[in-house]
Motif scaffolding. Structure first.
Motif, PDB file in Angstrom:
ATOM      1  N   GLY A 146       0.639  -1.195   0.041  1.00 18.10           N
ATOM      2  CA  GLY A 146       0.029  -0.134   0.024  1.00 18.10           C
ATOM      3  C   GLY A 146       0.784   1.407  -0.003  1.00 18.10           C
ATOM      4  N   LYS A 181       3.270   4.445  -1.514  1.00 16.11           N
ATOM      5  CA  LYS A 181       3.280   4.989  -2.711  1.00 16.11           C
ATOM      6  C   LYS A 181       4.716   5.715  -2.790  1.00 16.11           C
ATOM      7  CE  LYS A 181      -1.802   5.622  -2.968  1.00 16.11           C
ATOM      8  NZ  LYS A 181      -2.753   6.427  -2.899  1.00 16.11           N
ATOM      9  N   TYR A 220       2.962   6.038   2.990  1.00 23.93           N
ATOM     10  CA  TYR A 220       1.570   6.043   2.982  1.00 23.93           C
ATOM     11  C   TYR A 220       0.981   7.425   2.584  1.00 23.93           C
ATOM     12  CZ  TYR A 220       1.755   1.225   4.172  1.00 23.93           C
ATOM     13  OH  TYR A 220       2.089  -0.374   4.209  1.00 23.93           O
ATOM     14  N   ASP A 221       0.187   7.467   1.337  1.00 22.23           N
ATOM     15  CA  ASP A 221      -0.261   8.814   1.082  1.00 22.23           C
ATOM     16  C   ASP A 221      -1.604   8.520   0.479  1.00 22.23           C
ATOM     17  OD1 ASP A 221       0.413  11.353   0.281  1.00 22.23           O
ATOM     18  OD2 ASP A 221       0.656  10.846  -1.594  1.00 22.23           O
ATOM     19  N   SER A 222      -2.624   7.952   1.070  1.00 22.18           N
ATOM     20  CA  SER A 222      -3.987   7.945   0.779  1.00 22.18           C
ATOM     21  C   SER A 222      -4.519   9.116   1.504  1.00 22.18           C
ATOM     22  CB  SER A 222      -4.632   6.530   1.174  1.00 22.18           C
ATOM     23  OG  SER A 222      -4.932   6.768   2.890  1.00 22.18           O
ATOM     24  N   SER A 238      -6.557   9.381   3.614  1.00 25.21           N
ATOM     25  CA  SER A 238      -6.657   9.213   5.032  1.00 25.21           C
ATOM     26  C   SER A 238      -5.367   8.948   5.619  1.00 25.21           C
ATOM     27  CB  SER A 238      -7.678   8.110   5.356  1.00 25.21           C
ATOM     28  OG  SER A 238      -7.015   6.984   5.034  1.00 25.21           O
ATOM     29  N   ALA A 239      -4.276   9.084   5.080  1.00 26.06           N
ATOM     30  CA  ALA A 239      -2.909   8.958   5.731  1.00 26.06           C
ATOM     31  C   ALA A 239      -2.543  10.022   6.557  1.00 26.06           C
ATOM     32  CB  ALA A 239      -1.758   8.865   4.559  1.00 26.06           C
ATOM     33  N   HIS A 248      -0.807  13.095   4.121  1.00 25.31           N
ATOM     34  CA  HIS A 248      -1.105  12.940   3.143  1.00 25.31           C
ATOM     35  C   HIS A 248      -0.931  14.215   2.378  1.00 25.31           C
ATOM     36  CE1 HIS A 248      -3.501  12.472  -0.541  1.00 25.31           C
ATOM     37  NE2 HIS A 248      -4.308  13.582  -0.368  1.00 25.31           N
ATOM     38  N   SER A 269      -7.948  -2.910   4.359  1.00 28.82           N
ATOM     39  CA  SER A 269      -8.016  -1.711   3.487  1.00 28.82           C
ATOM     40  C   SER A 269      -6.573  -1.126   3.663  1.00 28.82           C
ATOM     41  CB  SER A 269      -9.017  -0.534   4.195  1.00 28.82           C
ATOM     42  OG  SER A 269      -8.849   0.719   3.734  1.00 28.82           O
ATOM     43  N   GLU A 272      -5.517   1.538   2.724  1.00 27.12           N
ATOM     44  CA  GLU A 272      -5.504   3.198   3.123  1.00 27.12           C
ATOM     45  C   GLU A 272      -5.447   3.382   4.412  1.00 27.12           C
ATOM     46  OE1 GLU A 272      -8.926   5.273   1.106  1.00 27.12           O
ATOM     47  OE2 GLU A 272      -8.014   4.694  -0.788  1.00 27.12           O
ATOM     48  N   THR A 273      -5.723   2.457   5.354  1.00 31.35           N
ATOM     49  CA  THR A 273      -5.497   2.569   6.621  1.00 31.35           C
ATOM     50  C   THR A 273      -4.181   2.097   7.423  1.00 31.35           C
ATOM     51  OG1 THR A 273      -6.193   0.475   7.312  1.00 31.35           O
ATOM     52  CG2 THR A 273      -7.966   2.316   6.941  1.00 31.35           C
ATOM     53  N   TYR A 274      -3.313   1.663   6.443  1.00 32.10           N
ATOM     54  CA  TYR A 274      -2.115   1.191   7.120  1.00 32.10           C
ATOM     55  C   TYR A 274      -1.136   2.295   7.378  1.00 32.10           C
ATOM     56  CZ  TYR A 274      -2.873  -3.523   4.973  1.00 32.10           C
ATOM     57  OH  TYR A 274      -3.433  -4.875   4.783  1.00 32.10           O
TER      58      TYR A 274
END
Length: 317
Positions: A31, A33, A52-54, A56-57, A60, A163, A165-167
């Motif tokens: 997950g 990026k 992690y860059d979703s 919700s990160a 971000h 998910s 995106e939650t990592y």
């Protein structure tokens, strides 16, 4: 201008890799990026920064120097085609030192199944041994990647989804010879806070989790959703062995390279480190690169110091 250690960030941990394509594929499967790439064809190496860059990160959209929990992959050109080139992962004698990086997830059973289904290997599966709440995956260079959950294993036992995106890139572990010296250094010199201590007298080791940011309540739940923690592992008695030392990853054979702290004002921070009497691997004024410095911790692990570009612009990274 003064420097404020409360504004420091544990920015990244650097790992040398043999084949960047395979390593990128693994960490992107987890997950992460690519948030920056620095190419240096003259010196024949490339740097890849993953985070992690979703939406919700935690960090971000921020500049890569204004983040915590980044993994830097360093590739020296040609290693991917060299059958003799091998990485030391820090967990085999006589080259133990660096231990692992750690990702915290929402559902550890589903996260591990997803890795296994993709063909990735494990040093320890969830079902191995007595501890069924942690696992260790192996990246393409056999670095250990710990997988932990910020939800209880029981709560997610029947849940099949995870998910990405939650990592979180939760922590980096290094072994230390003398826990008192290391704790003093990382708290008093580097400005970190002790977030959590895990004592295991039966197995004769203690774990110390340090980081920047707000205080923690000391519980597993208080740290499992964090990014950018440093875990110090101390095995009882090593501090009393005069000739004992850990491998810092930069002496041959190589592997782990350094951890990195980004600071509010690079010149002021380095002046403060000088006043603290640190051992330098590289001062700002040494060599051609005037925008990075390297401090040595009590075990001779390298700590890179860079400018957090979120506070002031210094380098066009």
């Amino acid at each position: 201008m003064a420097t404020d250690t409360t504004k420091y960030k544990f920015n990244h941990s650097m790992l040398r890799v043999k084949d960047p394509k395979e390593s990128l594929k693994f960490y992107e499967h987890l997950g992460m990026k690519l948030v920056n790439k620095i190419e240096n064809p003259d010196n024949k190496y490339d740097l890849y920064f993953l985070a992690y860059d979703s939406p919700s990160a935690v960090s971000h959209g921020k500049h890569w120097t204004d983040r915590e929990g980044i993994i830097e992959l360093t590739h020296n050109h040609g290693t991917e085609n060299d059958p003799e080139y091998k990485i030391v992962n820090g967990n085999t004698e006589p080259h133990r030192g660096f231990g692992h990086v750690c990702v915290s997830v929402d559902n550890i059973q589903a996260a591990c199944a997803r890795l296994e289904n993709a063909g990735y290997r494990f040093q320890k599966k969830l079902t191995d041994g007595r501890m069924h709440n942690i696992a260790f995956a192996l990246d393409p260079d056999s670095y250990w990647v710990e997988i932990i959950s910020y939800n209880s294993v029981e709560a997610t036992a029947d849940v099949k989804d995870t998910s990405l995106e939650t990592y979180r890139m939760n922590h980096t572990m290094i072994r230390v010879k003398d826990q008192e010296k290391s704790l003093t250094f990382y708290k008093d010199v580097m400005g970190m806070k002790l977030k959590r201590t895990v004592e295991n007298p039966g197995a004769k080791f203690n774990l110390y989790f340090l980081g920047y940011g707000p205080e923690s309540d000391g519980s597993p739940n208080g740290t499992s959703k964090s990014e950018g923690l440093l875990e110090l592992t101390w095995n009882y008695g090593t501090e009393s062995e005069a000739d004992f030392k850990y491998h810092n990853g930069n002496e041959q054979p190589q592997g782990f390279g350094h951890i990195c702290v980004s600071v509010d004002d690079l010149d002021a921070a380095c002046a403060r480190f000088e006043e603290k009497g640190v051992n330098w691997k590289k001062r700002l004024t040494d060599g051609r690169m005037k925008d990075i410095a390297f401090v040595l911790d009590p075990d001779n692990y390298w700590i890179e110091i860079i400018q957090n570009e979120g506070f002031k612009s210094r380098v066009k990274w």
